[in-house]
Motif scaffolding. Sequence first.
Motif, short mmCIF file in Angstrom:
data_model
loop_
_atom_site.label_atom_id
_atom_site.label_comp_id
_atom_site.label_asym_id
_atom_site.label_seq_id
_atom_site.Cartn_x
_atom_site.Cartn_y
_atom_site.Cartn_z
N LEU A 1 41.81 19.69 29.72
CA LEU A 1 41.45 19.55 31.12
C LEU A 1 41.55 20.92 31.78
O LEU A 1 42.44 21.71 31.46
CB LEU A 1 42.39 18.58 31.84
CG LEU A 1 42.39 17.14 31.36
CD1 LEU A 1 43.47 16.36 32.06
CD2 LEU A 1 41.04 16.51 31.62
N TRP B 1 41.69 23.08 37.49
CA TRP B 1 41.18 22.57 38.77
C TRP B 1 41.24 21.04 38.82
O TRP B 1 41.59 20.46 39.84
CB TRP B 1 39.75 23.05 38.99
CG TRP B 1 39.17 22.57 40.28
CD1 TRP B 1 38.16 21.70 40.44
CD2 TRP B 1 39.62 22.91 41.58
NE1 TRP B 1 37.92 21.47 41.77
CE2 TRP B 1 38.81 22.21 42.49
CE3 TRP B 1 40.61 23.73 42.08
CZ2 TRP B 1 38.97 22.32 43.86
CZ3 TRP B 1 40.77 23.84 43.44
CH2 TRP B 1 39.96 23.13 44.32
N VAL B 2 40.94 20.38 37.71
CA VAL B 2 41.00 18.91 37.65
C VAL B 2 42.43 18.44 37.85
O VAL B 2 42.71 17.49 38.60
CB VAL B 2 40.42 18.40 36.32
CG1 VAL B 2 40.64 16.91 36.17
CG2 VAL B 2 38.95 18.74 36.20
N VAL B 3 43.37 19.10 37.20
CA VAL B 3 44.78 18.74 37.33
C VAL B 3 45.24 19.00 38.77
O VAL B 3 45.95 18.18 39.36
CB VAL B 3 45.64 19.54 36.32
CG1 VAL B 3 47.11 19.29 36.55
CG2 VAL B 3 45.24 19.18 34.91
N LYS C 1 43.44 18.97 41.51
CA LYS C 1 42.87 17.97 42.41
C LYS C 1 43.63 16.65 42.33
O LYS C 1 43.82 15.97 43.32
CB LYS C 1 41.39 17.74 42.10
CG LYS C 1 40.50 18.83 42.61
CD LYS C 1 39.02 18.50 42.62
CE LYS C 1 38.52 17.81 41.41
NZ LYS C 1 37.07 17.66 41.35
N LYS C 2 44.08 16.29 41.13
CA LYS C 2 44.85 15.04 40.99
C LYS C 2 46.23 15.16 41.60
O LYS C 2 46.78 14.19 42.11
CB LYS C 2 44.96 14.66 39.52
CG LYS C 2 43.68 14.12 38.95
CD LYS C 2 43.94 13.45 37.63
CE LYS C 2 42.67 12.89 37.07
NZ LYS C 2 42.45 11.53 37.46
N CYS C 3 46.82 16.34 41.56
CA CYS C 3 48.18 16.56 42.08
C CYS C 3 48.19 16.89 43.57
O CYS C 3 49.27 16.92 44.17
CB CYS C 3 48.85 17.70 41.33
SG CYS C 3 49.14 17.36 39.61
N GLN D 1 50.30 14.78 46.20
CA GLN D 1 51.75 14.91 46.02
C GLN D 1 52.22 16.30 46.42
O GLN D 1 53.28 16.45 47.02
CB GLN D 1 52.15 14.62 44.57
CG GLN D 1 52.06 13.18 44.19
CD GLN D 1 50.65 12.77 43.77
OE1 GLN D 1 49.76 13.58 43.64
NE2 GLN D 1 50.46 11.48 43.57
#
Length: 108
Positions: free
Chosen positions: A59, A62-64, A66-68, A71
Amino acid sequence: WISPSARTAAIYYFISGLFLLLACFDTYFALPLNRFYRYNEFLAEKCKQQEEEKTVFYLSHWVVFKKCLPQLANIFITFCITASIFPALLADVDRVYTSFFVAKDYFI
């Protein structure tokens, strides 16, 4: 009552913090002596040996991110609000009882 001067009190607090840090390091390095820890470490090694084939997902950062992001924003906002409110609240703290064992000199 606690100490003859503010400097001595600061030294006592610093030394007690060092002792607490030393106790934390001792418990961290003594953790492998714990039966519960050894048992779970054994189970983890056993599961790792049973896995024949591993799937690796690649991955992008940037994908990680966006998910974080929700939080991370929550942590940042909580920290900023705490850092901005705490000094004002601390400045209003005063002794309630005149017979309190901490001298008035140690209050702001």
